[in-house]
Design a protein around this motif. Sequence first.
Motif, PDB file in Angstrom:
ATOM      1  N   PHE A   1      33.586 -11.087 -14.002  1.00 53.69           N
ATOM      2  CA  PHE A   1      32.793 -10.141 -13.216  1.00 53.69           C
ATOM      3  C   PHE A   1      33.661  -8.987 -12.732  1.00 53.69           C
ATOM      4  CE2 PHE A   1      30.673  -8.507  -9.435  1.00 53.69           C
ATOM      5  CZ  PHE A   1      29.402  -8.318  -9.924  1.00 53.69           C
ATOM      6  N   ILE A   2      34.836  -9.331 -12.188  1.00 52.95           N
ATOM      7  CA  ILE A   2      35.713  -8.282 -11.636  1.00 52.95           C
ATOM      8  C   ILE A   2      36.141  -7.315 -12.736  1.00 52.95           C
ATOM      9  CG2 ILE A   2      37.972  -7.840 -10.577  1.00 52.95           C
ATOM     10  CD1 ILE A   2      37.672 -10.455  -9.057  1.00 52.95           C
ATOM     11  N   VAL A   3      36.594  -7.875 -13.850  1.00 52.95           N
ATOM     12  CA  VAL A   3      37.139  -7.030 -14.919  1.00 52.95           C
ATOM     13  C   VAL A   3      36.037  -6.158 -15.523  1.00 52.95           C
ATOM     14  CG1 VAL A   3      38.211  -7.046 -17.190  1.00 52.95           C
ATOM     15  CG2 VAL A   3      39.051  -8.557 -15.403  1.00 52.95           C
ATOM     16  N   PHE A   4      34.876  -6.752 -15.750  1.00 57.81           N
ATOM     17  CA  PHE A   4      33.793  -5.962 -16.335  1.00 57.81           C
ATOM     18  C   PHE A   4      33.288  -4.923 -15.344  1.00 57.81           C
ATOM     19  CE2 PHE A   4      33.911  -8.713 -19.867  1.00 57.81           C
ATOM     20  CZ  PHE A   4      33.354  -7.989 -20.899  1.00 57.81           C
ATOM     21  N   HIS A   5      33.308  -5.268 -14.070  1.00 58.16           N
ATOM     22  CA  HIS A   5      32.904  -4.289 -13.060  1.00 58.16           C
ATOM     23  C   HIS A   5      33.862  -3.105 -13.124  1.00 58.16           C
ATOM     24  CE1 HIS A   5      32.332  -2.399  -9.147  1.00 58.16           C
ATOM     25  NE2 HIS A   5      31.124  -2.924  -9.177  1.00 58.16           N
ATOM     26  N   TYR A   6      35.148  -3.396 -13.144  1.00 53.80           N
ATOM     27  CA  TYR A   6      36.151  -2.336 -13.203  1.00 53.80           C
ATOM     28  C   TYR A   6      35.955  -1.480 -14.449  1.00 53.80           C
ATOM     29  CZ  TYR A   6      40.605   0.055 -13.400  1.00 53.80           C
ATOM     30  OH  TYR A   6      41.558   1.019 -13.476  1.00 53.80           O
ATOM     31  N   PHE A   7      35.853  -2.178 -15.570  1.00 56.85           N
ATOM     32  CA  PHE A   7      35.763  -1.452 -16.845  1.00 56.85           C
ATOM     33  C   PHE A   7      34.513  -0.567 -16.916  1.00 56.85           C
ATOM     34  CE2 PHE A   7      33.975  -1.374 -21.149  1.00 56.85           C
ATOM     35  CZ  PHE A   7      34.903  -0.543 -21.731  1.00 56.85           C
ATOM     36  N   THR A   8      33.378  -1.153 -16.514  1.00 58.53           N
ATOM     37  CA  THR A   8      32.142  -0.379 -16.641  1.00 58.53           C
ATOM     38  C   THR A   8      32.154   0.820 -15.686  1.00 58.53           C
ATOM     39  OG1 THR A   8      31.135  -1.991 -15.186  1.00 58.53           O
ATOM     40  CG2 THR A   8      30.617  -2.188 -17.500  1.00 58.53           C
ATOM     41  N   GLN A   9      32.691   0.620 -14.486  1.00 59.22           N
ATOM     42  CA  GLN A   9      32.751   1.740 -13.543  1.00 59.22           C
ATOM     43  C   GLN A   9      33.635   2.860 -14.087  1.00 59.22           C
ATOM     44  OE1 GLN A   9      30.881   2.202 -10.894  1.00 59.22           O
ATOM     45  NE2 GLN A   9      29.912   0.232 -11.233  1.00 59.22           N
ATOM     46  N   GLN A  10      34.762   2.441 -14.687  1.00 60.85           N
ATOM     47  CA  GLN A  10      35.663   3.456 -15.231  1.00 60.85           C
ATOM     48  C   GLN A  10      35.004   4.186 -16.395  1.00 60.85           C
ATOM     49  OE1 GLN A  10      38.305   4.409 -13.734  1.00 60.85           O
ATOM     50  NE2 GLN A  10      38.082   2.786 -12.235  1.00 60.85           N
ATOM     51  N   THR A  11      34.302   3.415 -17.237  1.00 57.78           N
ATOM     52  CA  THR A  11      33.605   4.033 -18.372  1.00 57.78           C
ATOM     53  C   THR A  11      32.582   5.024 -17.847  1.00 57.78           C
ATOM     54  OG1 THR A  11      33.758   1.880 -19.404  1.00 57.78           O
ATOM     55  CG2 THR A  11      32.404   3.494 -20.521  1.00 57.78           C
ATOM     56  N   LEU A  12      31.872   4.587 -16.824  1.00 63.09           N
ATOM     57  CA  LEU A  12      30.850   5.436 -16.228  1.00 63.09           C
ATOM     58  C   LEU A  12      31.487   6.722 -15.706  1.00 63.09           C
ATOM     59  CD1 LEU A  12      27.843   4.925 -15.790  1.00 63.09           C
ATOM     60  CD2 LEU A  12      28.365   4.309 -13.462  1.00 63.09           C
ATOM     61  N   ASN A  13      32.612   6.571 -15.005  1.00 60.90           N
ATOM     62  CA  ASN A  13      33.270   7.752 -14.443  1.00 60.90           C
ATOM     63  C   ASN A  13      33.749   8.693 -15.535  1.00 60.90           C
ATOM     64  OD1 ASN A  13      32.884   6.829 -11.919  1.00 60.90           O
ATOM     65  ND2 ASN A  13      34.931   5.965 -11.670  1.00 60.90           N
ATOM     66  N   MET A  14      34.211   8.085 -16.646  1.00 62.70           N
ATOM     67  CA  MET A  14      34.764   8.927 -17.699  1.00 62.70           C
ATOM     68  C   MET A  14      33.689   9.602 -18.530  1.00 62.70           C
ATOM     69  SD  MET A  14      37.966   6.722 -18.975  1.00 62.70           S
ATOM     70  CE  MET A  14      38.069   7.484 -20.568  1.00 62.70           C
ATOM     71  N   THR A  15      32.574   8.881 -18.752  1.00 63.15           N
ATOM     72  CA  THR A  15      31.559   9.433 -19.648  1.00 63.15           C
ATOM     73  C   THR A  15      30.554  10.275 -18.892  1.00 63.15           C
ATOM     74  OG1 THR A  15      30.353   7.387 -19.436  1.00 63.15           O
ATOM     75  CG2 THR A  15      31.733   7.640 -21.391  1.00 63.15           C
TER      76      THR A  15
END
Lengths: 230, 851
Positions: free
Chosen positions: B432-446
């Motif tokens: 959960f933590i890792v996917f939360h981090y990853f998806t938020q970063q993806t969201l911020n980048m895209t």
Amino acid sequence: MNVITVDGLSKTYDQGTTQVNALKDVSFNINQGEFVAVVGASGSGKSTLLHMLGGLDKPSGGYVHIDGEDLYALKEKERAVFRRRKIGFIFQAYNLIPVLNVEENIHLPLLLDHRQPDKAYINDLIHTLGLHERRRHLPSELSGGQQQRVAIGRALAYRPAIVLADEPTGNLDSANGREVIELLKLAVRQYHQTVIVITHDMNIASEADRVLHLQDGKLLNDTQSLGRDL
Amino acid sequence: MRHYGGMAARYLKQQRKRTILTIVGIVLSVALISALGTMGQTLKDNLILNTEYESGSFYFGYEKPTSELYETLSQHLLVDRLGIYRTGEETSLANSLSVQVDAVDPEGFKLLPIHLHEGRLPSAANELAVEQWILDRLPGNPKLGDSVSLNGPEDQPIEYRIVGLLNNEKKSQVEGVSRAYTFGNPADIAIDAKTILFLTLKPGVNISAQIKEFAKLNESLFTNDNLLTLMGESGDNRTNTALALIFGTLIGLVVLSTVAVIYNAFHIAVLERIRQFGLLRTLGASPGQIRNLVFREATVLSAIGVPLGLFIGWYGLEFALWLMTQAGLKIMMMETFRLTFHWWIIAGSFAIGFVAVYLAAWLPARKASSVSPVEAAKGAGSIVRESYRRLRLPSPLGLAGIEGRMAANNIRRNRTKFRITTFSIVISITLFIVFHYFTQQTLNMTTTTNENDRIAFQYSRMVQPDKNGMRPPISEWVPAEWMTQVAAMPGVYGVYSSYYNHLVVPAVVPNEKINPDIAGQTSLQFNPSETERRHRPASEVQSLVILYDDNRLKEAVKYVQSGTADPEALAAEDQVVLIQTIKPHLRNDKKAILPLTRYKVGDKLTLHMNPDDSNAPKLHEVTVAGILTQSPFDATYHESMLTIIVGKATYDKLLADDPEKYFPELYPNVPTGFDVAMADGADPEPVRLKLQEIVRTNPGSRLVDIAENQKETRNFNVQMKIFVYVFLFVIGVIGSLNIINTIQTNLLLRRREIGLLQAVGMTMGQIRRMATAEGLWFGVIGSVWGILLGFGLCYFLYKQISNFQGIPFEFPWGASLIACGTALLVGLFSVQGPLRKMEKANLLERLREEA
């Protein structure tokens, strides 16, 4: 004819820093068709001897020959197959497979060998054991005496050279215990099998052809049963 | 039963509860992996589609091609599509607007980001597609289907028929040059310096490797980096490696958790029956036969669990999406929001499910086959020796009385069980933590989102003096009632004043307030300030001072990092809101998001209002009332400057510092235009008509109409957000179910033992407290390890993501706390169900149960 030859058998267990000699230089022969009782106090090495005879545990020294085969010269898998074909076990706690019914529990050693049971023989056996009306029942639906009879049936299913019984009446009342011993004697008479019974019960010992008395891991004496003498 | 192998099926049938628990474990894991795979792939598909829309679908192109190059490429075996674009003539129109007609061949139309709004694309040399906004400014005010005469080569007019209208582009409207395309016939279009070629390669070709070969043909090769990066085919190998590592980590984590859950379920089921396997050994079963039995069970379980898991994974996702739609997240573009079905995901999940089951079966099978028949023959009770470990440190559970001490002992008693149960919880939390981090970063980048996403129209007015050199005062150019009227229209989200100019002045920043990373990582340099009166070394940091009206300030509140952006607070004099995070180019060519300075709320900030005159510096001290994470409007981050947002009161005071320089015509403090933000899904047409009406009736008006693009961008952003939340929701649910399954399995398999405890006098209440303490403690231990592992993996991902864009590392503490809190609650509640069942069941029956 010797079916079992035990020569200089010993077994030592490590228990932490101390060593326990469960069996010390035990030697004897047993002939085919003999009904032998092994007696002795708790901790005298009876069960260890039985496990050695059945190829369940490895001795620290000495030999066990069954039907001319050096049991412990066999590899693990060969010994499993040998046990399946030549040795029948009966335990105090029955140890039936709970998910198999009476008939299937009896068939099991044959199935493990990828063989189809000899129906006539198994039927005869089930009748002899008085289980014909219960053949489709699960172990949990049987009384203790009935369960032990199933265990006897399983031990005899492969017509093994020897049957090893570890306190087979220990969990039974005297009537059922009596019945079990009669069945084992019947096996000796009818199928000419060799039966070795571990017991505390001197009444059972008195019915045996021979009594091996163990004490502190040593064979104290090897006598013809009183019953026979008289 | 004709074969000993039939026993496997018997076991499964007779031990229905265990079988179901194990199957539930398999189903959950396979559902997890297939759902995540589908979500991930859909996310990628969506991103690629969006990038193709924005940047075109070509892989690379040539800016200065030759006709030989064109010949070579058109016959090249690896080239799939080859498009031609040729810059054409420009025609000047009224109001300093113009239209430029470029020629594009049919493949070019497919490869370039040219988006038709209405009509069709040109298919003959006398046909034209133009941007919507220029239509009524073209000579003769033509409509779709009408003809228009525009400049052709050598000033010869060409009569075009308008067959298509294109979506409005912001850039062309701001520049006042409309794009228009005519049909270019590949057979006779000239290939020269005005031509650009675009191409894609055949499927299966290693693009990144081939680009180097194609660059040898002509050195003007350029690549469609955004698209290639997403396809994992960037020319920059570091990028590809980073992408592979990121997705490798995520997939690895999911596969690991799948194997862990299945292993957990299976291992416990086999361990609990190990004595029976030992008994079979006494009857002459060989170790191989025992292994065979375990593997048969594994086969049956996976044959049921894996397809069921695939089914639940897919429909669970559909259901989650449906739920979110029902919850009010329905947006206009929802009909295009579809999960993409990929066979490789289904096949991969299928394979992983089976492999995981066999892997999970392998160790227990080995254990079962090597079990000592002597131990099995000795009688009842578990023959797996439980490695009781005396706790070196007293467990905090000991404080909870005898029940707590029992729980502490139970937890640590069987190390294998403890490890697999904890691991199962840890992996759920980490996931959960890792996917939360990853998806938020993806969201911020895209999706660098701010309030600009909503802005559909930008109106501005610059009234030119009349013949007599007269013009109305600036305050009358854009009457306030226009804004009020537009704001009242349906579908309008907000109307924000815009001003003709911003102030650009240096801020005198003490050197210790400047982030040292700026000097370390970027080439930004600041002049030393000679104005500082307190003899502290200071630098002049260029700052953009922007006037916000109340409506803009209200939106800015969403971005407050600390302090306030409340219009009332800023009405007080010399109060400002600061954006000190910038996005400069690093020395390694990447961009990074970094704080430029380290101001805090309440700090004083000195502005040098007359930087040209160093003899008599006019310094103006303002107070930082609030700090924002990013700019609420326009570009989210400035490249090098501080952004200082002020209200009208402060702005007026700043202007008053140097009235000669900041005279009202150049620095008006009244609006010279306004931006209109539309609500999601609203119809912009009435607003467009209203604004066009204003433009028509008021000279000097200019309208930038980006409603179409805005809607698409906004939809994409909202979709991405929905994706991310569905993604996290699915992970959260599956993770929780996994924890429930693990803890319940652990407890249900100890029914006999709990029966024994009851038999020796433990009350059901005590047992409940004991089991609750166990559940909670597993939650606590799982949380601690989950956060540690999550932190490590997030940092690893951060390092990889830094290859694309420099960002500060922010551990998702919020998500971690949610994950841990959920794990604790789930741990607490999941023991209650089995306990209630045990309470109802007969004690003697439980005691009789085969261990």
